[in-house]
Design an enzyme around this catalytic site. Sequence first.
Site, PDB file in Angstrom:
ATOM      1  N   ARG A 161       0.826  -1.208   0.000  1.00 15.05           N
ATOM      2  CA  ARG A 161       0.000   0.000   0.000  1.00 15.05           C
ATOM      3  C   ARG A 161       0.862   1.260   0.000  1.00 15.05           C
ATOM      4  O   ARG A 161       0.510   2.261  -0.637  1.00 15.05           O
ATOM      5  CB  ARG A 161      -0.915  -0.018   1.220  1.00 15.05           C
ATOM      6  CG  ARG A 161      -1.999   1.053   1.204  1.00 15.05           C
ATOM      7  CD  ARG A 161      -3.126   0.661   2.140  1.00 15.05           C
ATOM      8  NE  ARG A 161      -4.150   1.695   2.171  1.00 15.05           N
ATOM      9  CZ  ARG A 161      -4.263   2.587   3.140  1.00 15.05           C
ATOM     10  NH1 ARG A 161      -3.419   2.572   4.163  1.00 15.05           N
ATOM     11  NH2 ARG A 161      -5.225   3.496   3.119  1.00 15.05           N
ATOM     12  N   HIS A 201      -6.209  -5.843  -2.527  1.00 13.20           N
ATOM     13  CA  HIS A 201      -7.053  -5.949  -1.343  1.00 13.20           C
ATOM     14  C   HIS A 201      -7.368  -7.401  -0.988  1.00 13.20           C
ATOM     15  O   HIS A 201      -8.206  -7.656  -0.116  1.00 13.20           O
ATOM     16  CB  HIS A 201      -8.349  -5.151  -1.539  1.00 13.20           C
ATOM     17  CG  HIS A 201      -8.159  -3.681  -1.343  1.00 13.20           C
ATOM     18  ND1 HIS A 201      -9.198  -2.773  -1.377  1.00 13.20           N
ATOM     19  CD2 HIS A 201      -7.034  -2.946  -1.117  1.00 13.20           C
ATOM     20  CE1 HIS A 201      -8.721  -1.552  -1.177  1.00 13.20           C
ATOM     21  NE2 HIS A 201      -7.416  -1.626  -1.028  1.00 13.20           N
ATOM     22  N   HIS A 258       0.434   4.345  -2.632  1.00 13.70           N
ATOM     23  CA  HIS A 258       0.179   5.718  -2.204  1.00 13.70           C
ATOM     24  C   HIS A 258       1.321   6.647  -2.581  1.00 13.70           C
ATOM     25  O   HIS A 258       1.113   7.864  -2.722  1.00 13.70           O
ATOM     26  CB  HIS A 258      -0.089   5.762  -0.697  1.00 13.70           C
ATOM     27  CG  HIS A 258      -1.486   5.360  -0.324  1.00 13.70           C
ATOM     28  ND1 HIS A 258      -2.255   6.031   0.589  1.00 13.70           N
ATOM     29  CD2 HIS A 258      -2.267   4.338  -0.780  1.00 13.70           C
ATOM     30  CE1 HIS A 258      -3.443   5.460   0.693  1.00 13.70           C
ATOM     31  NE2 HIS A 258      -3.462   4.412  -0.120  1.00 13.70           N
ATOM     32  N   ASN A 312      -3.815   9.087   4.168  1.00 13.35           N
ATOM     33  CA  ASN A 312      -2.642   8.461   4.789  1.00 13.35           C
ATOM     34  C   ASN A 312      -2.645   8.488   6.308  1.00 13.35           C
ATOM     35  O   ASN A 312      -2.108   7.582   6.955  1.00 13.35           O
ATOM     36  CB  ASN A 312      -1.361   9.151   4.293  1.00 13.35           C
ATOM     37  CG  ASN A 312      -1.130   8.969   2.807  1.00 13.35           C
ATOM     38  OD1 ASN A 312      -1.569   7.983   2.222  1.00 13.35           O
ATOM     39  ND2 ASN A 312      -0.461   9.913   2.179  1.00 13.35           N
TER      40      ASN A 312
END
Length: 318
Positions: free
Chosen positions: A60, A191, A64, A92
């Site tokens: 992740r 996910h 990001h 975040n």
Amino acid sequence: MASSCKVLVLFIVILFIGSSNAQLSTNYYSKSCKHIFSTVKSVVSAAVSKERRMGASLLRLHFHDCFVNGCDGSILLDDTSNFTGEQNANPNQNSVRGFNVIDDIKEAVEKVCPGVVSCADILTMAARESVVLLGGPKWKVPLGRRDARTASQSAANNNIPPPTSSLAKLIASYKAQGLSKKDMVALSGAHTIGLARCTNFRARIYNETNIDSSFAAQKQSKCPRTSGSGDNNLASLDVQTPNSFDNNYYKNLVSKKGLLHSDQQLFNGGSTDSQVQRYAKNPNLFNDDFVRAMIKMGNIKPLTGSKGEIRKKCGRVN
């Protein structure tokens, strides 16, 4: 003569574009840091063995990072009294984690080849190792990124799609990064590992109708309806195999067991339903498309050549 000049200019432009992209190479560190992959793997393996969730967290972090001005390690820069980074942006804050593992990798890498490997590349390699350690596919990672000296909290707030996103919003967010709808569905398969906070799925389990009733009831038992109560309680994004990288995420969507609103949007009567169904039936197809999409995402606006720097510490500029 004029047309010949136009052809020559076009050729030079294409050559330039090709050469700039070619600066990322799967053997970039073959001479300058021969033990880079084993060093990264060792630290990531220890971290994931200690806490399985860390694999999802590192994956992740890479996502990001890349969605904010490219894959440049900007998400790793800590806030200071005169610098505002991305870590406290809405997508975040109290959410992204794993910075300590990246720091550990950087420290280990600096011992074997000081001043050579960027934090942006370390993020990319750590994401790949996490996927592999949790049972996912392995691929050759293009490397050669350099680290940003700046960050953008506003870009983080605007570019990273929230869990409340509609399908149209998701498609637009990925398109803005040069990623297709197919890439989006494949990358969403990340996910299949990891956890989400109650505050991010409360509205779905209490208010939405495109959800399996027993699944909703199960999640409600750990996520109270009242805002502020149990906000940080965690639930697995993949109800079946939360610590294994597989295609069960897509099977969950077909069964209306997507945890986040944005997850279930991929299978809700829209243009991505058929791709979700294909991945639910064919794990090899998912793996292949995921790898392609990860490489493509990792190529979003990298800093190469003399741009940026190689940070000595990932949390601050040199």
